[in-house]
Design an enzyme around this catalytic site. Sequence first.
Site, short mmCIF file in Angstrom:
data_model
loop_
_atom_site.label_atom_id
_atom_site.label_comp_id
_atom_site.label_asym_id
_atom_site.label_seq_id
_atom_site.Cartn_x
_atom_site.Cartn_y
_atom_site.Cartn_z
N SER A 136 0.99 -1.02 -0.25
CA SER A 136 -0.01 0.16 0.09
C SER A 136 0.69 1.05 -0.02
O SER A 136 0.26 2.21 0.09
CB SER A 136 -0.58 0.09 1.44
OG SER A 136 -0.24 0.43 2.38
N ASN A 137 2.25 1.15 0.31
CA ASN A 137 2.87 2.57 -0.07
C ASN A 137 3.68 2.56 -1.04
O ASN A 137 4.66 1.81 -1.49
CB ASN A 137 4.33 1.26 1.26
CG ASN A 137 4.84 3.01 1.32
OD1 ASN A 137 5.96 3.37 0.64
ND2 ASN A 137 5.28 2.93 3.11
N ARG A 138 3.23 3.78 -1.47
CA ARG A 138 4.12 4.48 -2.48
C ARG A 138 5.57 4.11 -2.85
O ARG A 138 6.50 3.78 -3.63
CB ARG A 138 3.75 5.81 -3.46
CG ARG A 138 4.49 6.47 -3.90
CD ARG A 138 3.57 7.73 -4.89
NE ARG A 138 1.89 7.26 -5.05
CZ ARG A 138 1.74 7.29 -6.14
NH1 ARG A 138 2.11 6.96 -6.69
NH2 ARG A 138 0.76 6.56 -6.84
N GLU A 149 -2.03 -7.44 7.97
CA GLU A 149 -1.08 -8.20 8.37
C GLU A 149 -1.20 -8.60 9.57
O GLU A 149 -1.59 -8.60 10.69
CB GLU A 149 0.16 -6.25 8.22
CG GLU A 149 0.84 -6.36 7.66
CD GLU A 149 2.01 -5.48 7.88
OE1 GLU A 149 2.33 -5.51 9.01
OE2 GLU A 149 2.77 -5.06 6.91
N ASP A 196 7.99 -6.80 4.07
CA ASP A 196 8.11 -6.48 5.36
C ASP A 196 9.48 -5.67 6.09
O ASP A 196 10.10 -6.53 5.79
CB ASP A 196 7.26 -7.38 7.06
CG ASP A 196 6.57 -7.06 7.76
OD1 ASP A 196 5.65 -5.66 7.45
OD2 ASP A 196 6.87 -6.39 9.07
N PHE A 208 9.73 9.69 4.00
CA PHE A 208 8.84 8.54 4.11
C PHE A 208 9.10 7.48 5.44
O PHE A 208 10.91 8.00 5.94
CB PHE A 208 9.46 7.12 2.85
CG PHE A 208 9.39 6.03 3.04
CD1 PHE A 208 8.85 4.83 4.14
CD2 PHE A 208 10.53 4.71 2.02
CE1 PHE A 208 8.33 3.97 3.97
CE2 PHE A 208 9.61 3.82 2.11
CZ PHE A 208 9.07 3.11 2.32
#
Length: 181
Positions: free
Chosen positions: A7-9, A35, A64, A138
Amino acid sequence: MIKFVSSNRHKFEEIDEILRKNGIESTWINLKYEEVQEDSIEKISWESCNRLTSKIGSNFFLEDSGILIEALNWFPGPYSSYIQRTIGNEGILKLLEGKKRNATFVTVISYWDGEQIMQFKGKTEGVIANSIFHGRDFGYDPIFIPEGKSKTASLLSIEEKNEVSQRGKAMIRFIEYLKNA
Ligand code: ITT
Protein backbone atom coordinates in the site's frame (compact mmCIF):
# COMPACT_ATOMS: atom_id res chain seq x y z
CA MET A 1 6.71 -9.06 -15.43
CA ILE A 2 6.72 -9.25 -11.69
CA LYS A 3 4.05 -7.95 -9.32
CA PHE A 4 4.81 -6.01 -6.17
CA VAL A 5 2.09 -5.86 -3.53
CA SER A 6 2.10 -2.95 -1.10
CA SER A 7 0.00 0.00 0.00
CA ASN A 8 3.14 2.12 0.15
CA ARG A 9 4.06 4.25 -2.86
CA HIS A 10 7.55 5.00 -1.52
CA LYS A 11 8.37 1.31 -1.38
CA PHE A 12 7.26 0.85 -4.98
CA GLU A 13 9.32 3.83 -6.18
CA GLU A 14 12.41 2.31 -4.58
CA ILE A 15 11.95 -1.25 -5.77
CA ASP A 16 11.03 -0.06 -9.28
CA GLU A 17 14.23 2.01 -9.53
CA ILE A 18 16.40 -1.06 -8.86
CA LEU A 19 14.35 -3.44 -10.99
CA ARG A 20 14.44 -1.06 -13.97
CA LYS A 21 18.20 -0.70 -13.64
CA ASN A 22 18.39 -4.46 -13.94
CA GLY A 23 16.04 -4.65 -16.91
CA ILE A 24 13.10 -6.12 -14.98
CA GLU A 25 9.60 -4.72 -15.37
CA SER A 26 7.26 -4.54 -12.43
CA THR A 27 3.64 -3.71 -11.75
CA TRP A 28 2.48 -2.19 -8.51
CA ILE A 29 -0.53 -3.82 -6.89
CA ASN A 30 -1.67 -1.12 -4.50
CA LEU A 31 -3.27 -3.22 -1.83
CA LYS A 32 -3.48 -2.85 1.93
CA TYR A 33 -3.43 -6.44 3.11
CA GLU A 34 -4.05 -7.27 6.72
CA GLU A 35 -0.78 -8.01 8.50
CA VAL A 36 -0.65 -10.83 10.97
CA GLN A 37 0.79 -9.72 14.29
CA GLU A 38 3.87 -11.85 14.76
CA ASP A 39 7.03 -11.27 16.73
CA SER A 40 9.38 -11.27 13.77
CA ILE A 41 9.58 -9.37 10.49
CA GLU A 42 10.40 -12.65 8.67
CA LYS A 43 7.20 -14.30 9.94
CA ILE A 44 4.98 -11.31 9.12
CA SER A 45 6.45 -11.14 5.62
CA TRP A 46 6.08 -14.90 5.01
CA GLU A 47 2.56 -15.16 6.41
CA SER A 48 1.35 -12.07 4.51
CA CYS A 49 2.69 -13.56 1.29
CA ASN A 50 1.22 -16.96 2.03
CA ARG A 51 -2.25 -15.51 2.55
CA LEU A 52 -2.17 -13.72 -0.81
CA THR A 53 -1.06 -16.62 -3.02
CA SER A 54 -4.60 -17.57 -4.08
CA LYS A 55 -5.64 -13.95 -4.55
CA ILE A 56 -2.75 -12.51 -6.57
CA GLY A 57 -1.55 -15.51 -8.58
CA SER A 58 2.08 -16.33 -9.28
CA ASN A 59 5.16 -14.16 -9.56
CA PHE A 60 4.48 -11.60 -6.93
CA PHE A 61 6.44 -10.33 -4.00
CA LEU A 62 5.89 -8.15 -1.01
CA GLU A 63 8.09 -7.10 1.86
CA ASP A 64 7.87 -6.24 5.50
CA SER A 65 10.25 -3.74 7.05
CA GLY A 66 11.04 -2.51 10.52
CA ILE A 67 13.45 -0.43 12.53
CA LEU A 68 15.17 -1.89 15.60
CA ILE A 69 16.55 0.61 18.08
CA GLU A 70 19.22 -0.63 20.47
CA ALA A 71 18.43 1.74 23.37
CA LEU A 72 14.81 0.53 23.24
CA ASN A 73 15.84 -3.12 23.47
CA TRP A 74 15.51 -3.39 19.70
CA PHE A 75 11.92 -2.13 19.74
CA PRO A 76 9.79 -1.43 17.65
CA GLY A 77 10.90 -4.05 15.03
CA PRO A 78 7.71 -5.82 13.88
CA TYR A 79 5.63 -3.06 15.50
CA SER A 80 7.25 -0.28 13.46
CA SER A 81 4.10 0.60 11.59
CA TYR A 82 2.04 0.98 14.76
CA ILE A 83 4.70 3.09 16.49
CA GLN A 84 5.05 5.33 13.43
CA ARG A 85 1.27 5.86 13.40
CA THR A 86 1.08 6.55 17.14
CA ILE A 87 4.11 8.29 18.67
CA GLY A 88 5.80 8.93 15.31
CA ASN A 89 9.31 10.26 14.77
CA GLU A 90 8.88 12.95 17.41
CA GLY A 91 7.97 10.36 20.02
CA ILE A 92 11.01 8.26 19.11
CA LEU A 93 13.30 11.30 19.50
CA LYS A 94 11.81 11.97 22.95
CA LEU A 95 12.35 8.37 24.05
CA LEU A 96 15.97 8.54 22.93
CA GLU A 97 16.94 11.74 24.73
CA GLY A 98 20.32 11.11 26.34
CA LYS A 99 20.42 7.52 25.06
CA LYS A 100 22.56 5.57 22.63
CA ARG A 101 21.32 6.17 19.07
CA ASN A 102 22.22 3.02 17.16
CA ALA A 103 19.51 1.45 15.06
CA THR A 104 19.16 -1.25 12.43
CA PHE A 105 16.66 -1.23 9.59
CA VAL A 106 15.54 -4.58 8.21
CA THR A 107 13.57 -5.58 5.11
CA VAL A 108 12.42 -9.10 4.37
CA ILE A 109 11.09 -9.77 0.86
CA SER A 110 8.81 -12.77 0.30
CA TYR A 111 8.45 -13.99 -3.27
CA TRP A 112 5.82 -16.45 -4.48
CA ASP A 113 6.81 -18.09 -7.76
CA GLY A 114 3.68 -20.24 -7.99
CA GLU A 115 5.23 -23.16 -6.13
CA GLN A 116 7.05 -21.87 -3.14
CA ILE A 117 7.79 -18.79 -1.06
CA MET A 118 11.37 -17.57 -0.97
CA GLN A 119 12.74 -14.88 1.31
CA PHE A 120 15.50 -12.30 0.82
CA LYS A 121 16.71 -10.12 3.63
CA GLY A 122 18.56 -6.82 3.79
CA LYS A 123 19.91 -4.97 6.82
CA THR A 124 21.31 -1.48 7.26
CA GLU A 125 22.94 -0.18 10.39
CA GLY A 126 22.64 3.48 11.23
CA VAL A 127 21.92 6.09 13.88
CA ILE A 128 18.88 8.08 14.90
CA ALA A 129 19.42 11.79 14.20
CA ASN A 130 18.96 14.45 16.89
CA SER A 131 16.04 16.06 15.08
CA ILE A 132 13.66 15.54 12.18
CA PHE A 133 14.97 16.31 8.68
CA HIS A 134 12.16 16.70 6.18
CA GLY A 135 12.69 15.81 2.55
CA ARG A 136 11.34 12.64 1.04
CA ASP A 137 9.30 11.88 4.13
CA PHE A 138 8.93 8.12 4.09
CA GLY A 139 8.30 6.66 7.56
CA TYR A 140 11.44 6.77 9.72
CA ASP A 141 13.66 8.23 6.98
CA PRO A 142 13.53 11.79 8.42
CA ILE A 143 15.30 10.53 11.56
CA PHE A 144 17.44 7.64 10.23
CA ILE A 145 21.03 8.23 9.10
CA PRO A 146 22.29 5.13 7.30
CA GLU A 147 25.88 4.06 7.95
CA GLY A 148 28.28 5.65 5.47
CA LYS A 149 26.05 8.69 4.95
CA SER A 150 26.16 12.00 6.75
CA LYS A 151 22.47 12.83 6.37
CA THR A 152 19.11 11.23 6.98
CA ALA A 153 17.66 8.90 4.36
CA SER A 154 14.92 11.49 3.74
CA LEU A 155 17.56 13.77 2.21
CA LEU A 156 18.93 11.15 -0.19
CA SER A 157 17.67 10.59 -3.73
CA ILE A 158 15.92 7.27 -4.35
CA GLU A 159 19.04 6.04 -6.12
CA GLU A 160 21.35 7.10 -3.27
CA LYS A 161 19.07 5.50 -0.70
CA ASN A 162 18.90 2.24 -2.65
CA GLU A 163 22.70 1.99 -2.63
CA VAL A 164 22.78 1.73 1.16
CA SER A 165 19.29 0.81 2.31
CA GLN A 166 17.92 -2.40 3.77
CA ARG A 167 15.44 -2.58 0.88
CA GLY A 168 18.17 -1.99 -1.71
CA LYS A 169 20.26 -4.81 -0.25
CA ALA A 170 17.33 -7.24 -0.07
CA MET A 171 16.45 -6.35 -3.69
CA ILE A 172 20.00 -7.05 -4.92
CA ARG A 173 19.80 -10.55 -3.41
CA PHE A 174 16.36 -11.07 -4.92
CA ILE A 175 17.47 -9.88 -8.37
CA GLU A 176 20.53 -12.14 -8.18
CA TYR A 177 18.14 -15.04 -7.58
CA LEU A 178 15.79 -14.02 -10.43
CA LYS A 179 18.67 -13.77 -12.87
CA ASN A 180 19.83 -17.30 -12.06
CA ALA A 181 16.37 -18.89 -11.80
P1 ITT B 1 2.83 -2.32 3.17
O1 ITT B 1 1.48 -2.11 2.55
O2 ITT B 1 3.89 -2.70 2.14
O3 ITT B 1 2.82 -3.26 4.36
P2 ITT B 1 3.63 -0.35 5.18
O4 ITT B 1 3.91 1.11 5.07
O5 ITT B 1 2.56 -0.83 6.13
O6 ITT B 1 3.31 -0.86 3.69
P3 ITT B 1 5.70 -1.87 6.67
O7 ITT B 1 4.72 -2.49 7.58
O8 ITT B 1 6.73 -2.77 6.04
O9 ITT B 1 5.01 -1.08 5.45
O10 ITT B 1 6.49 -0.69 7.37
C1 ITT B 1 6.62 -0.56 8.76
C2 ITT B 1 6.88 0.90 9.09
O11 ITT B 1 8.21 1.23 8.71
C3 ITT B 1 5.97 1.89 8.38
O12 ITT B 1 5.68 2.92 9.30
C4 ITT B 1 6.82 2.41 7.22
O13 ITT B 1 6.50 3.76 6.90
C5 ITT B 1 8.21 2.32 7.80
N1 ITT B 1 9.22 2.02 6.77
C6 ITT B 1 9.30 0.91 6.00
N2 ITT B 1 10.35 1.00 5.16
C7 ITT B 1 10.96 2.18 5.42
C8 ITT B 1 12.07 2.85 4.89
O14 ITT B 1 12.80 2.35 3.89
N3 ITT B 1 12.40 4.04 5.40
C9 ITT B 1 11.67 4.60 6.40
N4 ITT B 1 10.59 4.05 6.94
C10 ITT B 1 10.23 2.84 6.45
